[in-house]
Write a protein that holds these residues in place. Structure first.
Motif, mmCIF file in Angstrom:
data_model
loop_
_atom_site.group_PDB
_atom_site.id
_atom_site.type_symbol
_atom_site.label_atom_id
_atom_site.label_comp_id
_atom_site.label_asym_id
_atom_site.label_seq_id
_atom_site.Cartn_x
_atom_site.Cartn_y
_atom_site.Cartn_z
ATOM 1 N N THR A 92 -6.566 -9.757 -6.312
ATOM 2 C CA THR A 92 -7.082 -8.929 -7.401
ATOM 3 C C THR A 92 -6.553 -7.523 -7.178
ATOM 4 N N GLY A 93 -5.250 -7.366 -7.223
ATOM 5 C CA GLY A 93 -4.631 -6.090 -6.910
ATOM 6 C C GLY A 93 -4.104 -6.082 -5.493
ATOM 7 N N PRO A 94 -3.405 -4.997 -5.099
ATOM 8 C CA PRO A 94 -2.685 -4.979 -3.815
ATOM 9 C C PRO A 94 -3.563 -5.053 -2.571
ATOM 10 N N ASN A 95 -4.812 -4.619 -2.645
ATOM 11 C CA ASN A 95 -5.626 -4.547 -1.433
ATOM 12 C C ASN A 95 -6.663 -5.657 -1.351
ATOM 13 N N ILE A 96 -6.634 -6.610 -2.279
ATOM 14 C CA ILE A 96 -7.650 -7.657 -2.294
ATOM 15 C C ILE A 96 -6.950 -9.003 -2.238
ATOM 16 N N SER A 97 -6.995 -9.642 -1.086
ATOM 17 C CA SER A 97 -6.335 -10.935 -0.883
ATOM 18 C C SER A 97 -7.293 -11.870 -0.152
ATOM 19 N N LYS A 98 -7.629 -12.987 -0.792
ATOM 20 C CA LYS A 98 -8.488 -13.996 -0.184
ATOM 21 C C LYS A 98 -7.608 -15.162 0.260
ATOM 22 N N ARG B 166 -9.749 2.372 18.229
ATOM 23 C CA ARG B 166 -8.822 2.575 17.117
ATOM 24 C C ARG B 166 -9.563 3.132 15.914
ATOM 25 N N ALA B 167 -8.936 4.111 15.258
ATOM 26 C CA ALA B 167 -9.448 4.688 14.018
ATOM 27 C C ALA B 167 -8.338 4.632 12.977
ATOM 28 N N THR B 168 -8.655 4.094 11.809
ATOM 29 C CA THR B 168 -7.663 3.880 10.758
ATOM 30 C C THR B 168 -8.182 4.407 9.432
ATOM 31 N N GLY B 169 -7.288 5.015 8.667
ATOM 32 C CA GLY B 169 -7.606 5.442 7.313
ATOM 33 C C GLY B 169 -6.475 5.069 6.372
ATOM 34 N N LYS B 170 -6.828 4.563 5.196
ATOM 35 C CA LYS B 170 -5.834 4.212 4.174
ATOM 36 C C LYS B 170 -6.345 4.665 2.811
ATOM 37 N N MET B 171 -5.434 5.127 1.989
ATOM 38 C CA MET B 171 -5.788 5.421 0.610
ATOM 39 C C MET B 171 -4.573 5.168 -0.276
ATOM 40 N N ALA B 172 -4.846 4.809 -1.524
ATOM 41 C CA ALA B 172 -3.761 4.522 -2.464
ATOM 42 C C ALA B 172 -4.240 4.813 -3.876
ATOM 43 N N HIS B 173 -3.307 5.258 -4.726
ATOM 44 C CA HIS B 173 -3.638 5.382 -6.148
ATOM 45 C C HIS B 173 -3.319 4.071 -6.851
ATOM 46 N N ASN B 174 -3.401 4.032 -8.159
ATOM 47 C CA ASN B 174 -3.160 2.806 -8.915
ATOM 48 C C ASN B 174 -1.740 2.299 -8.697
ATOM 49 N N TYR B 175 -1.591 0.982 -8.620
ATOM 50 C CA TYR B 175 -0.253 0.413 -8.472
ATOM 51 C C TYR B 175 0.407 0.326 -9.843
ATOM 52 N N GLN B 176 1.702 0.002 -9.873
ATOM 53 C CA GLN B 176 2.428 -0.011 -11.141
ATOM 54 C C GLN B 176 3.426 -1.159 -11.192
ATOM 55 N N ASN B 177 3.790 -1.536 -12.408
ATOM 56 C CA ASN B 177 4.883 -2.464 -12.686
ATOM 57 C C ASN B 177 5.489 -2.086 -14.027
ATOM 58 N N TYR C 249 0.058 -7.730 -14.703
ATOM 59 C CA TYR C 249 1.132 -8.245 -13.864
ATOM 60 C C TYR C 249 0.991 -7.760 -12.427
ATOM 61 N N ASN C 250 1.688 -8.450 -11.537
ATOM 62 C CA ASN C 250 1.674 -8.094 -10.115
ATOM 63 C C ASN C 250 2.447 -6.804 -9.872
ATOM 64 N N ILE C 251 2.380 -6.359 -8.651
ATOM 65 C CA ILE C 251 2.984 -5.097 -8.263
ATOM 66 C C ILE C 251 4.504 -5.136 -8.446
ATOM 67 N N GLY C 252 5.080 -4.014 -8.882
ATOM 68 C CA GLY C 252 6.521 -3.910 -9.073
ATOM 69 C C GLY C 252 7.230 -3.545 -7.781
ATOM 70 N N ARG C 253 8.417 -2.942 -7.924
ATOM 71 C CA ARG C 253 9.212 -2.580 -6.749
ATOM 72 C C ARG C 253 8.406 -1.657 -5.833
ATOM 73 N N ASN C 254 8.483 -1.934 -4.537
ATOM 74 C CA ASN C 254 7.761 -1.113 -3.565
ATOM 75 C C ASN C 254 8.639 -0.877 -2.346
ATOM 76 N N ILE C 255 8.870 0.380 -2.035
ATOM 77 C CA ILE C 255 9.590 0.775 -0.824
ATOM 78 C C ILE C 255 8.554 1.263 0.174
ATOM 79 N N SER C 256 8.559 0.689 1.347
ATOM 80 C CA SER C 256 7.561 1.070 2.348
ATOM 81 C C SER C 256 8.238 1.486 3.645
ATOM 82 N N MET C 257 7.609 2.416 4.310
ATOM 83 C CA MET C 257 8.100 2.941 5.571
ATOM 84 C C MET C 257 6.957 2.988 6.572
#
Length: 819
Positions: free
Chosen positions: A156-162, A270-281, A805-813
């Motif tokens: 249900t979007g990039p951060n929700i995977s069952k 360990r301490a982790t933080g993540k944030m993201a805005h809306n994805y696009q396609n 639709y699913n997520i479009g092109r994504n470049i990650s580093m």
């Protein structure tokens, strides 16, 4: 905790006082220290991993002769006999040869003792830290899907995977964190697994029924997420800093890990933080309400003594996750914003979402808030030549869904789930080659609704307990293992009344005698029982060729939504209707496997056939005229069904790694599963629309070419380049009754990546760099397991596209800086 340690110390004083010893050494590959290599003494619980200098040490070993197994993903496993003398530390240095095979591994999931993968007849796959790092992803489940054929995910979007295994998911897949079962409202569609992806060092996946060791909810298999355990130099603080960035949704991830080892004690944080805005396609543009914020903290302390070991850990997880509802302007197809409550909401005249909101890192008022807390202890006590293992854990999952635009602070759904995990097992001394283990485990659980306005499930109490016996023996070239288990689960709740709340104009839980109150959940009490077991064989045709066969009976009690639901889940935009008469599911699965460890290639073929009785699934509810039943405006109604079902398929892996060209790898995999609904009356009544089961993935083929540059280039070493084709076939075998599912077009995604380790002149690692491009050609596609595919309010659209639709092109580093 003090009482537990006192108990273990007391037991240890009553056992043998023989003087123990240790084994240590250095593991290398091509004269370079090898980190994260696994060392296990076969048929025992003794084991460890190497640190970043390749050093390992196993303490407190009972004197005797052992088979030491050295393994690491990407290298050929070595087995060496070693004699451990009392009070005299043994030193054993090993050099492993490169072998890109991922098939020769040591596993701890679903077995009584650490066991070589080659001798385990149950289909099980290992994903190491190296693979997890190289596949940059939004979450740990997506990394598993990329690395293990047969595993998929409903998203249900990039951060929700069952996770789904061979077409089965939700409460049929048991997720473990460090061997402790994860409990966090698994029935929900709109939230993922509450685990820090940066803190996972290893993943072990069982494909097929694993009820023997874990009880209910392991009908489809098990995913065990194993965190990193410190093994660095004594008295020195070690750690890493991880930075992650994705261009598509602007994901920014940062994680700080610390570890410390002193004598018999190890500590990790360990301490982790993540944030993201809306994805696009390229079809939808920015998908409104798909942003998220996630913060995780974890800590661990472990002590290893002569009597055994004890490890305690805690984790905290906090996630604010937006959930899109798919509403749009009918002409421009731009996303719109809900500003009025359901009764006054005109979906066709909602205002358009401002551009500033689409690429904002802020979380909108309509979102869900997931919090998960966990504390657990795992203790092992040596009792003579046997081993007693205990695992105790407590978890709390708090889930709020905010769906009221006029009262954004009022949660529509607000539930708190408390779970107590317990597991006790004993592995006696190996007698005449027989390795045995028996024990008891289960959970106690309570779920309570708080200050909410919607109540999809009742407040329930659950107690689950099961006992098992497991045995294993090697006879010549044959490894035999199996066992039996009996489970019982009691679930109950009291009458649950709902009535008007004058303070906010919505509904609230009320007492039975409240005027105007209605009974939403009549009281219920039932006990489910299940017998499960397995029997398997591995035949070693040669050192390099194996044949495997396994038959297993799995068991799963119905979950709370399947038997008790009667209301709206706001985040899912679904009204669920359960059935209190459902019986437990039972599966009978046969697995056959061929594994070949060839000099220049690995080959694995696994076929399976799974027959399930009382299979439970969702179906959209329509009225007599074929129109969708709408109980809550703007939300679909689904009713659970139960029937016989059959799933069958295969997975195939072929990895080429020629020794004459060790700079080249060609990795290929294919996975196929078909799910057949065996409710013949319903199939005939629906003219075949109900023939297939829902959530069945199509044929999936993946092919990757990887080039590894040999040697160093200035500060750069271990340089690699890879290109991947990820192809999904058209899915025409779907559950079509009442348009519950629709056909899905096939698509192929081209991905590419590169990485390197930067080292100083002294040889010390400066950092690891990873660059990855997913969906390189920006293909517009919809996965058949993407729930957003069905988020559509119109029968037709100007561009001919329906749903999200699913997520479009994504470049990650990603950069990992160790210290």
């Amino acid at each position: 905790m003090r009482l537990l340690l006192l108990l273990t110390l007391t037991i240890s004083t009553l056992t043998s006082s023989a003087q123990n010893s240790s084994l240590n050494g250095v593991v290398t590959a091509n004269n370079t220290p090898l980190a994260y290599a696994t060392i296990v003494l076969s048929s025992t619980k003794y084991g460890t991993t190497t640190n970043d200098k390749g050093f390992y040490e196993i303490k407190n070993i009972t004197p005797g002769e052992y088979m030491a197994i050295f393994s690491c993903v990407g290298y050929i496993t070595e087995r060496v006999k070693v004699n451990i003398a009392a009070g005299n530390p043994a030193i054993l240095n090993i050099s492993l040869k490169e072998n890109s095979s991922k098939l020769s591994e040591v596993v701890v999931t679903g077995v009584s003792r650490a066991t070589e993968l080659r001798s385990n007849p149950v289909p099980i796959v290992v994903l190491g830290k190296k693979d997890i790092d190289q596949h940059v992803n939004n979450n740990i489940i997506d990394a598993i899907v990329k690395g293990i054929p047969g595993v998929t995910a409903v998203t249900t979007g990039p951060n929700i995977s069952k996770p789904f295994i061979r077409g089965l998911g939700y409460n049929r897949v048991l997720t473990l964190y460090d061997g402790i079962r994860q409990e966090g409202q698994q029935w929900g569609d709109e939230h993922g697994i509450e685990i820090d992806q940066y803190g996972i060092a290893r993943v072990e996946v069982i494909k097929g029924p694993a009820s023997l060791t874990y009880g209910s909810d392991a009908l489809a298999g098990v995913i065990n997420l194993i965190p990193y355990i410190p093994n660095g130099q004594d008295g020195k603080l070690n750690g890493d800093i991880i930075t992650d960035y994705h261009t598509n949704n602007g994901l920014i991830g940062s994680s700080l890990g610390l570890s410390y080892k002193k004598n018999d004690w190890k500590y990790a944080f360990r301490a982790t933080g993540k944030m993201a805005h809306n994805y696009q396609n390229k079809v939808d543009g920015y998908v409104y309400n798909s942003a998220f914020q996630e913060y995780i903290i974890s800590g661990m302390a472990r002590v290893d003594k002569g009597w055994g070991s004890s490890q305690s850990a805690l984790t905290t997880y906090d996630n604010k996750q937006e959930i899109p509802d798919g509403s749009r302007d009918s002409l421009t197809r731009r996303f719109t914003v809900q500003v009025a409550e359901a009764g006054n909401d005109d979906i066709k005249n909602r205002p358009i979402a401002p551009q500033a909101w689409l690429n904002s890192y802020g979380v909108t008022p309509l979102h869900q808030h997931i919090q998960h807390y966990r504390v657990y202890n795992k203790t092992e006590v040596k009792l003579g030549d046997g081993l007693f293992a205990s695992a105790l854990g407590w978890q709390q999952s708090i889930r709020r869904e905010y769906n009221h635009p006029t009262q954004p602070g009022q949660a529509g759904l607000y539930v708190t789930l408390n779970t107590l995990n317990y597991d006790w097992r004993y592995s006696p001394k190996v007698v005449n080659g027989w390795e045995t283990s028996f024990g008891v485990n289960g959970i106690y659980q309570t779920n309570r609704s708080k200050q909410a306005t919607d109540f999809p499930i009742p407040d329930y109490n659950l107690f689950d307990i099961g006992g098992f016996f497991f045995a294993k023996k090697s006879v010549g070239k044959m490894d035999i293992s199996g066992g039996i288990r009996y489970d019982t689960r009691n679930i109950n709740w009291d009458d649950f009344y709902v009535g008007a709340n004058p303070a906010n104009g919505f509904e609230q839980r009320v007492n039975a005698n409240t005027p105007g109150g209605r009974l939403q959940f009549p009281n219920f009490k039932h006990t489910y029982h299940g017998v499960s077991g397995s029997l398997g064989f591995t035949y070693n045709v040669s050192e390099r060729i194996l044949l495997k066969a396994n038959i297993a009976r799995g068991y799963r009690a119905p979950n709370i939504t399947e038997i008790g639901s009667n209301g709206l889940d706001p985040g899912a935009h679904i009204v669920y209707l359960g059935n209190r008469t459902f019986g437990p599911e039972f599966s009978l699965q046969e697995d056959l496997g061929l594994i070949a460890y060839l000099k220049d290639a690995d080959l694995m073929l696994e076929v399976f056939n799974n027959q399930i009785s009382n299979y439970i699934y969702q179906s959209r509810l329509d009225d007599a005229n074929g129109n969708p039943v709408i109980i809550v405006p703007g939300n679909t109604t689904y009713q659970y069904q139960q029937s016989k079902a059959r799933l069958y398929g295969a997975e195939f892996t072929f990895n080429l790694h020629p020794r004459g060209a060790n700079w080249l790898e060609w990795n290929n995999s294919a996975a196929y599963v078909t799910g057949i609904n065996q409710n013949r009356a319903l199939i005939a009544q629906s003219n075949g629309a109900a023939k297939y089961l829902p959530f069945i993935p199509p044929l999936h083929i993946r092919s990757e070419v990887k080039l590894k540059l040999q040697g160093s280039y200035g500060v750069f070493s271990k340089v690699y380049f890879r290109a991947e084709a990820d192809a999904y076939a058209t899915q025409n075998r779907y559950y079509a009754l009442n348009d519950t599912e629709t056909p899905t077009h096939g698509y192929t995604l081209i991905n590419a990546g590169m990485g390197s380790t930067l080292k100083a002149k002294s040889g010390k690692t400066i950092c690891e760099l990873f660059l990855q491009a997913d969906n390189l050609f920006d293909v517009a596609y919809q996965s058949n397991l993407n729930r957003l595919k069905y988020f559509e309010y119109y029968n037709a659209s100007p561009n001919g596209r329906s749903g999200i639709y699913n997520i479009g092109r994504n470049i990650s580093m990603k950069v990992i800086v160790p210290f």
